[in-house]
Design a protein around this motif. Sequence first.
Motif, PDB file in Angstrom:
ATOM      1  N   ASP A  87     -85.129   2.831 -87.906  1.00  0.00           N
ATOM      2  CA  ASP A  87     -84.469   3.957 -87.157  1.00  0.00           C
ATOM      3  C   ASP A  87     -85.518   4.808 -86.604  1.00  0.00           C
ATOM      4  OD1 ASP A  87     -82.028   2.625 -87.121  1.00  0.00           O
ATOM      5  OD2 ASP A  87     -81.125   3.720 -88.517  1.00  0.00           O
ATOM      6  N   GLY A  88     -86.260   5.429 -87.795  1.00  0.00           N
ATOM      7  CA  GLY A  88     -87.361   6.619 -87.220  1.00  0.00           C
ATOM      8  C   GLY A  88     -88.306   5.812 -86.342  1.00  0.00           C
ATOM      9  N   LEU A  89     -88.835   4.811 -86.557  1.00  0.00           N
ATOM     10  CA  LEU A  89     -89.663   4.266 -85.351  1.00  0.00           C
ATOM     11  C   LEU A  89     -88.952   4.271 -84.013  1.00  0.00           C
ATOM     12  CD1 LEU A  89     -92.466   2.987 -84.474  1.00  0.00           C
ATOM     13  CD2 LEU A  89     -91.480   0.860 -85.315  1.00  0.00           C
ATOM     14  N   LEU A  90     -87.692   3.638 -84.028  1.00  0.00           N
ATOM     15  CA  LEU A  90     -86.930   3.463 -82.852  1.00  0.00           C
ATOM     16  C   LEU A  90     -86.948   4.932 -81.904  1.00  0.00           C
ATOM     17  CD1 LEU A  90     -83.865   1.490 -82.214  1.00  0.00           C
ATOM     18  CD2 LEU A  90     -83.739   4.011 -81.511  1.00  0.00           C
ATOM     19  N   THR A  91     -86.550   5.850 -82.789  1.00  0.00           N
ATOM     20  CA  THR A  91     -86.437   7.303 -82.216  1.00  0.00           C
ATOM     21  C   THR A  91     -87.955   7.722 -81.644  1.00  0.00           C
ATOM     22  OG1 THR A  91     -84.808   8.007 -83.764  1.00  0.00           O
ATOM     23  CG2 THR A  91     -85.928   9.676 -82.717  1.00  0.00           C
ATOM     24  N   ALA A  92     -88.868   7.296 -82.589  1.00  0.00           N
ATOM     25  CA  ALA A  92     -90.407   7.727 -82.028  1.00  0.00           C
ATOM     26  C   ALA A  92     -90.584   7.275 -80.830  1.00  0.00           C
ATOM     27  CB  ALA A  92     -91.414   7.361 -82.877  1.00  0.00           C
ATOM     28  N   VAL A  93     -90.249   5.886 -80.649  1.00  0.00           N
ATOM     29  CA  VAL A  93     -90.513   5.243 -79.508  1.00  0.00           C
ATOM     30  C   VAL A  93     -89.782   5.875 -78.117  1.00  0.00           C
ATOM     31  CG1 VAL A  93     -90.026   3.034 -77.975  1.00  0.00           C
ATOM     32  CG2 VAL A  93     -90.898   2.855 -80.346  1.00  0.00           C
ATOM     33  N   LYS A  94     -88.580   6.257 -78.314  1.00  0.00           N
ATOM     34  CA  LYS A  94     -87.702   6.978 -77.203  1.00  0.00           C
ATOM     35  C   LYS A  94     -88.226   8.016 -76.902  1.00  0.00           C
ATOM     36  CE  LYS A  94     -83.070   6.585 -77.477  1.00  0.00           C
ATOM     37  NZ  LYS A  94     -81.716   6.514 -78.096  1.00  0.00           N
ATOM     38  N   LEU A  95     -88.834   9.082 -77.989  1.00  0.00           N
ATOM     39  CA  LEU A  95     -89.351  10.250 -77.630  1.00  0.00           C
ATOM     40  C   LEU A  95     -90.894  10.149 -76.862  1.00  0.00           C
ATOM     41  CD1 LEU A  95     -89.105  12.210 -80.894  1.00  0.00           C
ATOM     42  CD2 LEU A  95     -87.663  12.685 -78.861  1.00  0.00           C
ATOM     43  N   LEU A  96     -91.464   8.903 -77.107  1.00  0.00           N
ATOM     44  CA  LEU A  96     -92.715   8.829 -76.297  1.00  0.00           C
ATOM     45  C   LEU A  96     -92.565   8.506 -74.913  1.00  0.00           C
ATOM     46  CD1 LEU A  96     -95.545   8.199 -76.081  1.00  0.00           C
ATOM     47  CD2 LEU A  96     -95.321   5.882 -77.093  1.00  0.00           C
ATOM     48  N   ILE A 106     -77.567   6.207 -75.973  1.00  0.00           N
ATOM     49  CA  ILE A 106     -76.747   6.800 -76.953  1.00  0.00           C
ATOM     50  C   ILE A 106     -77.023   5.992 -78.266  1.00  0.00           C
ATOM     51  CG2 ILE A 106     -74.396   7.252 -77.543  1.00  0.00           C
ATOM     52  CD1 ILE A 106     -73.963   7.273 -74.471  1.00  0.00           C
ATOM     53  N   TYR A 107     -76.963   4.597 -78.044  1.00  0.00           N
ATOM     54  CA  TYR A 107     -76.897   3.892 -79.270  1.00  0.00           C
ATOM     55  C   TYR A 107     -78.178   3.252 -79.796  1.00  0.00           C
ATOM     56  CZ  TYR A 107     -71.930   3.698 -78.361  1.00  0.00           C
ATOM     57  OH  TYR A 107     -70.518   4.112 -77.730  1.00  0.00           O
ATOM     58  N   GLY A 108     -79.338   3.305 -79.056  1.00  0.00           N
ATOM     59  CA  GLY A 108     -80.724   2.502 -79.513  1.00  0.00           C
ATOM     60  C   GLY A 108     -81.545   2.561 -78.199  1.00  0.00           C
ATOM     61  N   LEU A 109     -82.140   1.372 -78.259  1.00  0.00           N
ATOM     62  CA  LEU A 109     -82.944   1.058 -77.115  1.00  0.00           C
ATOM     63  C   LEU A 109     -82.803  -0.454 -76.789  1.00  0.00           C
ATOM     64  CD1 LEU A 109     -85.637  -0.262 -78.513  1.00  0.00           C
ATOM     65  CD2 LEU A 109     -86.406   2.201 -78.911  1.00  0.00           C
ATOM     66  N   LYS A 135     -99.785   7.586 -81.859  1.00  0.00           N
ATOM     67  CA  LYS A 135     -98.825   8.490 -81.398  1.00  0.00           C
ATOM     68  C   LYS A 135     -97.404   8.187 -81.989  1.00  0.00           C
ATOM     69  CE  LYS A 135     -97.593  11.374 -77.881  1.00  0.00           C
ATOM     70  NZ  LYS A 135     -98.230  12.659 -77.732  1.00  0.00           N
ATOM     71  N   LEU A 136     -97.114   6.870 -82.112  1.00  0.00           N
ATOM     72  CA  LEU A 136     -95.787   6.833 -82.905  1.00  0.00           C
ATOM     73  C   LEU A 136     -96.022   7.297 -84.438  1.00  0.00           C
ATOM     74  CD1 LEU A 136     -94.987   3.232 -81.664  1.00  0.00           C
ATOM     75  CD2 LEU A 136     -94.067   5.565 -80.841  1.00  0.00           C
ATOM     76  N   CYS A 137     -97.126   6.985 -84.833  1.00  0.00           N
ATOM     77  CA  CYS A 137     -97.205   7.535 -86.413  1.00  0.00           C
ATOM     78  C   CYS A 137     -97.265   9.077 -86.477  1.00  0.00           C
ATOM     79  CB  CYS A 137     -98.554   6.815 -87.078  1.00  0.00           C
ATOM     80  SG  CYS A 137     -98.549   5.264 -87.212  1.00  0.00           S
ATOM     81  N   LYS A 138     -97.946   9.544 -85.434  1.00  0.00           N
ATOM     82  CA  LYS A 138     -97.945  11.177 -85.450  1.00  0.00           C
ATOM     83  C   LYS A 138     -96.736  11.644 -85.309  1.00  0.00           C
ATOM     84  CE  LYS A 138    -100.319  14.853 -82.935  1.00  0.00           C
ATOM     85  NZ  LYS A 138    -101.158  15.424 -84.300  1.00  0.00           N
ATOM     86  N   GLU A 156     -95.041  13.984 -88.059  1.00  0.00           N
ATOM     87  CA  GLU A 156     -95.006  15.582 -87.838  1.00  0.00           C
ATOM     88  C   GLU A 156     -93.629  15.998 -87.516  1.00  0.00           C
ATOM     89  OE1 GLU A 156     -98.263  16.606 -85.301  1.00  0.00           O
ATOM     90  OE2 GLU A 156     -99.595  15.983 -86.939  1.00  0.00           O
ATOM     91  N   ASP A 157     -92.700  14.836 -86.566  1.00  0.00           N
ATOM     92  CA  ASP A 157     -91.509  15.526 -85.915  1.00  0.00           C
ATOM     93  C   ASP A 157     -90.294  14.957 -86.240  1.00  0.00           C
ATOM     94  OD1 ASP A 157     -93.313  16.894 -84.048  1.00  0.00           O
ATOM     95  OD2 ASP A 157     -93.436  15.157 -82.939  1.00  0.00           O
ATOM     96  N   LEU A 158     -90.436  13.759 -87.133  1.00  0.00           N
ATOM     97  CA  LEU A 158     -89.204  13.189 -87.752  1.00  0.00           C
ATOM     98  C   LEU A 158     -89.086  13.279 -89.038  1.00  0.00           C
ATOM     99  CD1 LEU A 158     -89.265  10.063 -85.156  1.00  0.00           C
ATOM    100  CD2 LEU A 158     -87.941  12.241 -84.825  1.00  0.00           C
ATOM    101  N   GLU A 159     -89.558  14.121 -89.862  1.00  0.00           N
ATOM    102  CA  GLU A 159     -89.568  14.586 -91.195  1.00  0.00           C
ATOM    103  C   GLU A 159     -89.896  13.198 -92.192  1.00  0.00           C
ATOM    104  OE1 GLU A 159     -85.460  15.821 -91.869  1.00  0.00           O
ATOM    105  OE2 GLU A 159     -86.048  17.908 -91.078  1.00  0.00           O
ATOM    106  N   ARG A 160     -90.963  12.367 -91.497  1.00  0.00           N
ATOM    107  CA  ARG A 160     -91.566  11.293 -92.176  1.00  0.00           C
ATOM    108  C   ARG A 160     -90.419  10.102 -92.544  1.00  0.00           C
ATOM    109  NH1 ARG A 160     -95.722  14.341 -96.363  1.00  0.00           N
ATOM    110  NH2 ARG A 160     -97.057  15.145 -94.811  1.00  0.00           N
TER     111      ARG A 160
END
Length: 528
Positions: free
Chosen positions: A273-282, A436-439, A257-260, A264-268
Amino acid sequence: MKKFNTTGTCVPEEDYMVDISGRATQIKKLVDNRLYLVIEKPPKLGKTTMLAALERVLTDSGYTVISINFGHLDGDCFKWEEIFCVGFIKQAVNALQFAVCDRDYIKHWADYNISDIDSLGRHIGRMCKGKKVVLIIDGADKNRDSHIFLRFLNMLRTRYIASEIIGRDAFHSVILAGVNGIKSIKIPENVSAHTPKTYNTMSNITAEYSGNMLFTPAETAAMLKEYKEDNIVDMDIAAISQAIHDYTGGHPYLMSKLCKCIDEDLERDWTADGLLTAVKLLLGEKNTMLASIICAVENDAYLYELVYDILITGEYRKYEPDVDFISAGERIGLIKQTDGDIISRIATELNITSNGMCLANRIYEMLFCNYFISQMDITPVPKDININCGGKFSMERCLERFAEYYAETSAGRNTEYLERSSRVMFLAYLKEYMSIYGLCYIDSGNTNMCRMDITAEIGGEQYIIELRTQSGRSQYKDDIYQEFADYLESRGKMKGYLAVFDFRHDADEERRAEYIEIDGKTILEVAV
């Protein structure tokens, strides 16, 4: 073009996935020995994908494989024997269309005049004569209490025992896969009797596959290496594989799910930071699997208290897998046994066995942290408090402002309420700014009634925060500082933040913040 798949069976030719052929080969060795197997694993852990891989391995080794799913049978199939027999044979015939066998053999299987379980058993014997036929049943727990299902299992059990004793023809191996209690199903000796006095179980003829379905960082790295070669992206494979494992514990669905999401959603954006965003979206989306876990906890008061104690209060709970609500937590993959240094130390003090529990992965910790915050009656966190310093997030200022917030919100509350809720109040406060800042997340394996360790990830930096509760007879301050310094050392950090909730009657009510140096570590202590 390959993709990351989070729905249905993963196929190596179409999906980026971890190589599970080694696990399938392990199961094949059990099949070679004519063992009947039970595979009981939590949902979304890759059972169906594993069974598909096993089917390929067995077929390549000369077995005739009939792979069916009881979850696809109509509900009436488990009410009437005739309907069940026809449904079973139809699924078997359909499965054989994809097997390596001649057309006449498939035609002989398609005897739809069979109307009872005993006749079905004799038909199975005829079709297994001179052949190594393996039956795989996914969703075997879907109708585990059905009278018809019990009759079917009893027939399989009886034919297996007869094949061992007098050589009666039967399936070479049967594999029952599901989530809940297949091995412990009690089968009445006379299934048709209304009040059977004796029972058999599948446990005396089946072996349980206990292999680990979770993936290691190295296995994840091998998958991402293939992805990187196909897509020519910038990625530190070792670092991102370890980070994904840190969040998911190697859970196949969560990992995919995080890799997908990143692909597909975070422009690879394969960065921290990208992984952190993926976790927050999940954690922010409506996710069926995560919602089902929360629902299971909401519907079981004992499991609710267990998760709250593990994650929030830190009250010691002994790992007892035969206890219903603990078993329920394991079945959904939410909790696991742990035996860390902290647990051992508590156990020594209480003179009990040193095996406790923690949540299975960091995402579950974050999920239930958010959930418990939403369930508490907490004064809303002010959104206009400035916790920046020089334009950057300041943990020092964050803790100092929390002390002020806590003083206001705790006024008039009794000590019992505050002892149970103070940690959630801090988490709610911190979460407001992490949005706002992270997780942030809790290290549930280290949580006890005196301490809770929290990690906040902000702009590529990690801040280690420890919440300390002092009530009654508490540790000396020097011991507290030393334990926290040791924890910082284990995390490779030189600086940490210590927030102390002091509920002793003689506690100093003045809020204070001071720095302590110990073993080369700097600790900011804030008394709230």
